[in-house]
Design a protein around this motif. Sequence first.
Motif, PDB file in Angstrom:
ATOM      1  N   ARG A  97     -33.431   0.275 -13.899  1.00  0.00           N
ATOM      2  CA  ARG A  97     -32.816   1.528 -13.769  1.00  0.00           C
ATOM      3  C   ARG A  97     -31.204   1.455 -13.552  1.00  0.00           C
ATOM      4  O   ARG A  97     -30.454   2.195 -14.167  1.00  0.00           O
ATOM      5  CB  ARG A  97     -33.324   1.901 -12.440  1.00  0.00           C
ATOM      6  CG  ARG A  97     -32.894   3.340 -11.993  1.00  0.00           C
ATOM      7  CD  ARG A  97     -32.989   3.710 -10.536  1.00  0.00           C
ATOM      8  NE  ARG A  97     -32.170   2.832  -9.491  1.00  0.00           N
ATOM      9  CZ  ARG A  97     -32.655   1.752  -8.750  1.00  0.00           C
ATOM     10  NH1 ARG A  97     -34.041   1.893  -8.404  1.00  0.00           N
ATOM     11  NH2 ARG A  97     -31.921   0.871  -7.992  1.00  0.00           N
ATOM     12  N   GLU A 153     -40.078   4.538 -12.053  1.00  0.00           N
ATOM     13  CA  GLU A 153     -40.900   3.497 -12.540  1.00  0.00           C
ATOM     14  C   GLU A 153     -40.097   2.137 -12.953  1.00  0.00           C
ATOM     15  O   GLU A 153     -40.718   1.225 -13.378  1.00  0.00           O
ATOM     16  CB  GLU A 153     -41.852   4.020 -13.585  1.00  0.00           C
ATOM     17  CG  GLU A 153     -42.892   5.216 -13.239  1.00  0.00           C
ATOM     18  CD  GLU A 153     -43.617   5.646 -14.376  1.00  0.00           C
ATOM     19  OE1 GLU A 153     -43.940   4.950 -15.147  1.00  0.00           O
ATOM     20  OE2 GLU A 153     -43.691   7.005 -14.275  1.00  0.00           O
ATOM     21  N   LYS A 175     -48.339  12.840 -18.176  1.00  0.00           N
ATOM     22  CA  LYS A 175     -47.609  11.594 -18.945  1.00  0.00           C
ATOM     23  C   LYS A 175     -48.092  11.810 -20.457  1.00  0.00           C
ATOM     24  O   LYS A 175     -48.933  12.609 -20.861  1.00  0.00           O
ATOM     25  CB  LYS A 175     -48.808  10.432 -18.370  1.00  0.00           C
ATOM     26  CG  LYS A 175     -48.486  10.123 -17.074  1.00  0.00           C
ATOM     27  CD  LYS A 175     -48.376   8.634 -16.711  1.00  0.00           C
ATOM     28  CE  LYS A 175     -48.326   8.569 -15.030  1.00  0.00           C
ATOM     29  NZ  LYS A 175     -47.129   7.581 -14.869  1.00  0.00           N
ATOM     30  N   SER A 186     -42.896  13.121 -21.401  1.00  0.00           N
ATOM     31  CA  SER A 186     -42.663  12.213 -20.194  1.00  0.00           C
ATOM     32  C   SER A 186     -42.020  10.965 -20.841  1.00  0.00           C
ATOM     33  O   SER A 186     -42.826  10.157 -20.823  1.00  0.00           O
ATOM     34  CB  SER A 186     -43.797  11.946 -19.483  1.00  0.00           C
ATOM     35  OG  SER A 186     -43.918  13.416 -18.781  1.00  0.00           O
ATOM     36  N   SER A 209     -37.719  -0.984 -12.872  1.00  0.00           N
ATOM     37  CA  SER A 209     -37.216  -1.759 -11.841  1.00  0.00           C
ATOM     38  C   SER A 209     -35.545  -1.632 -11.481  1.00  0.00           C
ATOM     39  O   SER A 209     -35.073  -0.649 -12.033  1.00  0.00           O
ATOM     40  CB  SER A 209     -37.100  -3.438 -12.388  1.00  0.00           C
ATOM     41  OG  SER A 209     -36.188  -3.411 -13.455  1.00  0.00           O
ATOM     42  N   VAL A 254     -41.449   4.894 -20.588  1.00  0.00           N
ATOM     43  CA  VAL A 254     -41.357   5.054 -19.136  1.00  0.00           C
ATOM     44  C   VAL A 254     -41.565   6.763 -18.719  1.00  0.00           C
ATOM     45  O   VAL A 254     -40.493   7.372 -19.222  1.00  0.00           O
ATOM     46  CB  VAL A 254     -40.376   4.284 -18.291  1.00  0.00           C
ATOM     47  CG1 VAL A 254     -40.300   4.417 -16.845  1.00  0.00           C
ATOM     48  CG2 VAL A 254     -40.279   3.011 -18.579  1.00  0.00           C
ATOM     49  N   ASP A 255     -42.395   6.866 -17.831  1.00  0.00           N
ATOM     50  CA  ASP A 255     -42.409   8.356 -17.744  1.00  0.00           C
ATOM     51  C   ASP A 255     -41.111   8.805 -16.757  1.00  0.00           C
ATOM     52  O   ASP A 255     -40.852   9.902 -16.598  1.00  0.00           O
ATOM     53  CB  ASP A 255     -43.687   8.657 -17.099  1.00  0.00           C
ATOM     54  CG  ASP A 255     -44.758   8.502 -18.158  1.00  0.00           C
ATOM     55  OD1 ASP A 255     -44.342   8.716 -19.189  1.00  0.00           O
ATOM     56  OD2 ASP A 255     -46.040   8.301 -17.801  1.00  0.00           O
TER      57      ASP A 255
END
Length: 141
Positions: free
Chosen positions: A63, A57, A2, A96, A59, A52-53
């Motif tokens: 996405r 992750e 991360k 990330s 929603s 965001v990694d």
Amino acid sequence: MKTNPAECLYCTKNKTQQDLMIKICDLSVSELFLFKEQSYHGRTLVAYKGHVDGLFELSDEDRNAFMADVAKTAAAMDKAFHPDKINFGAYSDTLSHIHFHIVPKYQGAFGWGGVFEMNPKQKYLSDAEYTQVIDAIKAAL
């Protein structure tokens, strides 16, 4: 691994980012950049606006919006430059922050038939040439 947002080149918009790419515009949930190294004519990068990694992750809504930005960019590149193939890369070993490399490939040109090189450091453009490429992408968006 991360990445701390305070050390992320997409979040801090630091000198490393400015040395590597030029911001083209904002998209719905991401930013679109032109890579300064242009061995692959028209190569861009779409980076999610939030830190965001991983894609998993996000929603479903975010996405889908991010992938729509990626698809919109690829369609614009196809319209503007007519590559023979567009490759997509999402690598985050050392940084990330979800982003996609969008790499147009041309038969008989650099890298055809192989995996694209992240930064071959072979072809850089003049300011006027960068502006031409960016204008062509914007017009196709």
